[in-house]
Design a protein around this motif. Structure first.
Motif, mmCIF file in Angstrom:
data_model
loop_
_atom_site.group_PDB
_atom_site.id
_atom_site.type_symbol
_atom_site.label_atom_id
_atom_site.label_comp_id
_atom_site.label_asym_id
_atom_site.label_seq_id
_atom_site.Cartn_x
_atom_site.Cartn_y
_atom_site.Cartn_z
ATOM 1 N N HIS A 10 0.837 -1.210 0.000
ATOM 2 C CA HIS A 10 0.000 0.000 0.000
ATOM 3 C C HIS A 10 0.869 1.256 0.000
ATOM 4 N N ASP A 11 2.026 1.205 0.718
ATOM 5 C CA ASP A 11 2.949 2.348 0.724
ATOM 6 C C ASP A 11 3.532 2.575 -0.669
ATOM 7 N N ILE A 12 3.896 1.467 -1.325
ATOM 8 C CA ILE A 12 4.453 1.573 -2.683
ATOM 9 C C ILE A 12 3.389 2.119 -3.632
ATOM 10 N N ALA A 13 2.155 1.621 -3.479
ATOM 11 C CA ALA A 13 1.056 2.077 -4.336
ATOM 12 C C ALA A 13 0.806 3.570 -4.174
ATOM 13 N N GLN A 14 0.827 4.049 -2.923
ATOM 14 C CA GLN A 14 0.594 5.474 -2.647
ATOM 15 C C GLN A 14 1.693 6.322 -3.269
ATOM 16 N N ARG A 15 2.932 5.836 -3.171
ATOM 17 C CA ARG A 15 4.058 6.594 -3.726
ATOM 18 C C ARG A 15 3.960 6.701 -5.246
ATOM 19 N N LEU A 16 3.512 5.639 -5.907
ATOM 20 C CA LEU A 16 3.465 5.620 -7.366
ATOM 21 C C LEU A 16 2.119 6.055 -7.932
ATOM 22 N N GLY A 17 1.129 6.199 -7.052
ATOM 23 C CA GLY A 17 -0.190 6.612 -7.512
ATOM 24 C C GLY A 17 -0.921 5.528 -8.277
ATOM 25 N N ILE A 18 -0.719 4.264 -7.858
ATOM 26 C CA ILE A 18 -1.415 3.140 -8.488
ATOM 27 C C ILE A 18 -2.075 2.312 -7.383
ATOM 28 N N THR A 19 -2.829 1.288 -7.756
ATOM 29 C CA THR A 19 -3.514 0.475 -6.759
ATOM 30 C C THR A 19 -2.572 -0.570 -6.155
ATOM 31 N N ALA A 20 -2.917 -1.028 -4.952
ATOM 32 C CA ALA A 20 -2.115 -2.050 -4.279
ATOM 33 C C ALA A 20 -2.134 -3.360 -5.066
ATOM 34 N N SER A 21 -3.259 -3.670 -5.697
ATOM 35 C CA SER A 21 -3.329 -4.906 -6.486
ATOM 36 C C SER A 21 -2.384 -4.850 -7.678
#
Length: 351
Positions: A10-21
């Motif tokens: 979820h942290d990576i997703a937030q940083r890249l602006g994409i979904t966790a899936s």
């Protein structure tokens, strides 16, 4: 308070602006995710020091893609080479290995099995320690439905696939060679432990003597842990006999090396007065003076065959495949430590 909270997808997703899936699929190299996105996710994961939770993944997907390998010790060339053979095939198939050392301790072996099962490994590959005489911990692996394959040091007490070298044949070849060199009082270094390989090497030694009309003399058979210092002590004991041996066959190259040191310290000529041979073809055996006759166990081949058997079993799943017993043929490597002067000296080489 934890000042370094664990990074999640979820942290990576937030940083890249994409979904966790999307992050999850990218980390698993799902072909549905574009190459650019996969690279970006992997780069961010490295920068953020993301560590995947393999146990959670194993619970979700039923596979951890981890294999536990148990060896008595990892600092021996033989075991290191076997592990290399296993790991090469495992990596090609997308699996990683966890290498554990038992140090020949039964208690350590039990603890290691507990740890590997807790880590949800997809299988266990093991070489049994010298001090292991009961196998309840390995039976727990089987009851858990986790594939188990044994190599080198095996036991018939477990109905599992095994990969080994023909230790009886290897020992027989050594003793037969020493007899052909004119040796008649051949001593043997063995282990008091109930380990299959040492029992088979002792049996090969005894059978070769019998088949060549030589008596089996208990005072020439010395038991120890077969380390270098054990070889020294065993050789000192043999030199104290009224009639010392004219050859020594050690079930380990380390024991033979210890014997070589003692013989040199006493000014006893090798092989003219006492011929020497070991077992395993450790790298140092070709550099000793004289070079040590030994038996090659084809460790890398053993590792690859072990991996093949393991993955066949893993692929079979719950079909309960019939255990396989793979026996590799050893090769006698004749070197100067056992070659006496005369026409038979030309016997040097691989037999």
């Amino acid at each position: 308070m934890d000042n370094n909270p664990k990074v999640t997808i979820h942290d990576i997703a937030q940083r890249l602006g994409i979904t966790a899936s999307t992050v999850s699929r990218a980390l698993n190299d799902n072909p549905r995710i574009s190459e650019a996105t996969r690279k970006a996710v992997h780069r961010a994961a490295r920068q953020m020091n993301y560590q995947p939770n393999n146990i959670a993944a194993a619970l979700r997907h039923g596979r951890s893609r981890l294999i536990g390998i148990i060896v008595p010790t990892a600092d021996r060339a033989f075991f290191a080479s076997v592990v290399r053979g296993i790991e090469e095939m495992a990596n090609q198939l997308g699996y990683k290995v966890i290498i554990c050392q038992s140090y020949d301790s039964y208690e350590k072996e039990v603890q290691t099995i507990d740890a590997l099962l807790s880590a949800r490994v997809d299988g266990v590959i093991a070489s049994i320690g010298k001090n292991t005489e009961t196998f309840d911990h390995y039976q727990r692996v089987q009851r858990a439905g986790v594939p188990l394959v044994l190599f080198d040091r095996t036991t018939d007490a477990l109905e599992v696939s095994q990969v080994m070298v023909d230790d009886h044949l290897g020992a027989y070849k050594v003793v037969e060679h020493l007899i052909r060199q004119g040796c008649r009082r051949i001593a043997h270094f063995t282990s008091p432990k109930k380990v299959s390989i040492f029992k088979e090497r002792l049996r090969g030694y005894a059978d070769a003597l019998k088949d060549n009309g030589l008596p089996y003399d208990e005072e020439l058979v010395v038991s120890s842990n077969l380390q270098l210092e054990d070889g020294r002590e065993s050789m000192q004991r043999l030199l104290g006999l009224e009639h010392r041996p004219d050859a020594v066959f050690s079930s380990s190259d380390y024991g033979a090396m210890g014997a070589m040191q003692v013989l040199k310290e006493h000014g006893i000529k090798i092989p003219q007065e006492v011929a020497l041979a070991g077992f395993s073809n450790e790298p140092f055996t070709s550099f000793t003076d004289p070079a040590l006759t030994t038996v090659d166990q084809f460790s890398l081949t053993m590792g690859k065959r072990t991996a093949e058997v393991f993955f066949e079993q893993l692929k079979a799943g719950n079909k309960n495949p019939v255990p396989q017993k793979i026996v590799l043929k050893p090769e006698l490597i004749v070197r100067a430590s056992s070659l006496r002067t005369g026409p038979l000296a030309g016997e040097a080489g691989h037999l």
